[in-house]
Design an enzyme around this catalytic site. Structure first.
Site, short mmCIF file in Angstrom:
data_model
loop_
_atom_site.label_atom_id
_atom_site.label_comp_id
_atom_site.label_asym_id
_atom_site.label_seq_id
_atom_site.Cartn_x
_atom_site.Cartn_y
_atom_site.Cartn_z
N GLY A 240 0.86 -1.16 -0.07
CA GLY A 240 0.08 -0.04 0.03
C GLY A 240 0.76 1.38 -0.07
N PRO A 277 4.43 -5.36 -0.91
CA PRO A 277 4.30 -4.15 -1.83
C PRO A 277 4.16 -4.45 -3.30
CG PRO A 277 6.59 -4.77 -1.24
CD PRO A 277 6.04 -5.76 -0.80
N GLY A 278 3.58 -3.84 -3.93
CA GLY A 278 3.31 -3.73 -5.50
C GLY A 278 3.75 -2.56 -6.03
N TYR A 319 -9.69 5.79 -11.79
CA TYR A 319 -9.48 6.28 -10.34
C TYR A 319 -8.88 7.58 -10.34
CZ TYR A 319 -7.59 1.16 -10.06
OH TYR A 319 -7.47 -0.04 -9.93
N CYS A 344 -13.60 5.45 -28.43
CA CYS A 344 -14.68 6.15 -28.34
C CYS A 344 -15.56 6.25 -27.04
CB CYS A 344 -15.55 5.48 -29.45
SG CYS A 344 -14.86 6.06 -31.12
N TYR A 373 -0.16 -1.63 -12.07
CA TYR A 373 -1.35 -1.45 -12.54
C TYR A 373 -1.63 -0.70 -13.88
CZ TYR A 373 -1.56 -2.70 -7.47
OH TYR A 373 -1.05 -3.16 -6.36
C1 PLP Z 1 -3.00 -4.98 -4.06
C2 PLP Z 1 -2.80 -5.73 -3.00
C3 PLP Z 1 -1.33 -5.48 -2.43
C4 PLP Z 1 -0.48 -4.47 -3.01
O1 PLP Z 1 -0.77 -3.12 -2.86
P1 PLP Z 1 0.39 -1.98 -3.52
O2 PLP Z 1 -0.56 -0.69 -3.03
O3 PLP Z 1 0.54 -2.26 -4.83
O4 PLP Z 1 1.56 -2.00 -2.63
C5 PLP Z 1 -0.93 -6.12 -1.43
N1 PLP Z 1 -1.56 -6.91 -0.70
C6 PLP Z 1 -2.71 -7.36 -1.26
C7 PLP Z 1 -3.66 -8.36 -0.17
C8 PLP Z 1 -3.31 -6.71 -2.45
O5 PLP Z 1 -4.61 -7.21 -2.75
#
Ligand code: PLP
Length: 422
Positions: A240, A277-278, A319, A344, A373
């Site tokens: 997050g 983390p993503g 978003y 379109c 994303y």
């Molecule tokens: C999407 C998600 C993440 C990653 O969130 P980021 O904001 O990209 O770090 C981590 N844990 C879970 C369970 C998620 O669904």
């Protein structure tokens, strides 16, 4: 440090000039910097180095490309997966089973079976019925499934509503107040081993305060479970942490600030901490490279029509996300314009009344911070191609997913025999 910089007037990704990639691969195309991802992974690892053997599990949904996962696997990252498909990808990238977390509210029996057969660190369960199903499956396979309950700590993440997940009305996790009862009831189910609890309150968090609240509540819940006699060995703090999209806004907390906060809040917990983390790892490591199709006069501002669209990068339409947009080779001068795609839909807009480098038809532009994303949320609406992905590593670069165009999709589609083609 940015891995996308102007050199002699031309934007490069690491040592690769973007116009060279555009010429060879066509546009639109996603371009990723391997070293940008490595740098983020290393910064986070360093920030968490005071903890006891933390697991950093990359949230695969942010960027599931196998080449990206391979870069991160070699950095020692694990994977947080939310589907059987993501589990397969993580394994295909060489991520060891004991570094894989399986999250998500709708895991099916088939997905549970596959992950249990292949092995994993733990399932993050999001409801009690899910625990009951997993118990049956584990017993039928003669296995023990390592599980944690994802709890919903009821905190407002302060992020966009569509990427906030930790408020009571969201579908995620079990209410934190019910964690004790759920873990108690778990004792009655065979085939499961309770490892701990998990939280993930949302994405693109730009303040630590909501995370602190969630982590503090998680700590209280763990203490209660221990008082009830449960052995708790893991605590999953989710992902997050936000990144900077708009350089004119104050930057989000750094990995270092985050690590210090986590160390302070979890002191004495005596668990292995898991992280998911993503965006933090991949978001700033990619751009969407696009070409200006034409400039069209507008009432307030001209429209810069580019060959990328909402089907390639949906974040602005979905978003209201802000992405920095710049010319690849700025020629001097500025303009104020709306940057739009060809789809379109009135929502196919990347920027409104944006001050930009002056561009004209045929110029290349980058839409920045498109490493997470982005390609993974792409579709083919308006029968547009799926944009290719390129990975740059120093002076080397390679196509890591080719463009898939309508020819490819038509080859998959079937006209049933009773409908004769004219
Ligand atoms: C999407 C998600 C993440 C990653 O969130 P980021 O904001 O990209 O770090 C981590 N844990 C879970 C369970 C998620 O669904």
């Amino acid at each position: 440090m940015s891995f996308f910089q102007l050199r002699e007037g031309v934007t490069h990704c690491e040592d690769a000039p973007l116009p060279e990639i555009a010429r060879a691969v066509g546009t639109p195309v996603f371009v990723y910097s391997a070293n940008a991802m490595r740098a983020q992974a290393r910064a986070l690892r360093a920030a968490l180095s005071g903890l006891n053997d933390p697991l950093i599990a990359f949230a695969v949904k942010a960027n599931p490309n196998i080449a990206v996962l391979t870069v991160l696997a070699k950095e020692g990252l694990g994977a947080d997966v939310v589907s059987g498909g993501e589990y397969l990808r993580a394994r295909a990238a060489g991520i060891a089973p004991d570094r894989i977390l399986f999250s998500g509210v709708g895991k099916t029996a088939a997905e549970m079976r596959a992950a249990l057969a292949g092995g994993l660190c733990q399932f993050n369960l999001e409801s009690f019925p899910e625990a009951e199903l997993l118990s049956q499956i584990a017993l039928s396979m003669g296995r023990t499934a390592p599980v944690a309950f994802r709890v919903n700590p009821d905190v407002d993440a302060g992020s966009h509503a569509k990427i906030s997940t930790g408020a009571a009305h969201n579908k995620f996790g079990i209410p934190i107040g019910e964690a004790r009862a759920a873990c108690e009831a778990l004792r009655g189910l065979g085939g499961l081993e309770l490892k701990g609890l998990a939280v993930h309150i949302g994405s693109q968090l730009t303040r630590l305060a909501p995370l602190e609240t969630a982590i503090a509540r998680l700590g209280e819940a763990i203490a209660l479970l221990r008082a009830d006699g449960h052995e708790i060995s893991t605590a999953d703090l989710g992902g997050g942490l936000g990144i900077s999209y708009d350089p004119s806004l104050p930057p989000p907390p750094s990995s270092e600030d985050y690590g210090a906060m986590v160390a302070r809040l979890t002191r004495g917990w005596d668990v292995r901490l898991l992280f998911e983390p993503g965006r933090l790892i991949a978001g700033d490591a990619g751009v969407l490279l696009t070409e200006v199709v034409r400039i069209k006069a507008g009432v307030a501002n001209p429209f810069v029509i580019v060959d990328a669209a909402m089907n390639d990068l949906v974040r602005p339409s979905l978003y209201d996300a802000w992405h920095e947009i710049a010319a690849v080779a700025p020629k001097g001068g500025e303009m104020v314009a709306d940057v739009v795609g060809p789809v379109c839909e009135s929502g196919d807009v990347f920027a409104v009344a944006r001050r930009l480098d002056r561009v004209e038809a045929g110029d290349l532009m980058v839409i920045r911070t498109a490493g997470a994303y982005a390609a993974t949320m792409a579709g083919t609406y308006n029968s547009r191609a799926l944009a290719p992905e390129v990975l740059v590593d120093g002076a080397d670069w390679a196509i890591v997913r080719p463009r898939r165009d309508t020819q490819a999709f038509l080859a998959d589609e079937i006209v049933p025999p009773w409908l004769e083609r004219a």
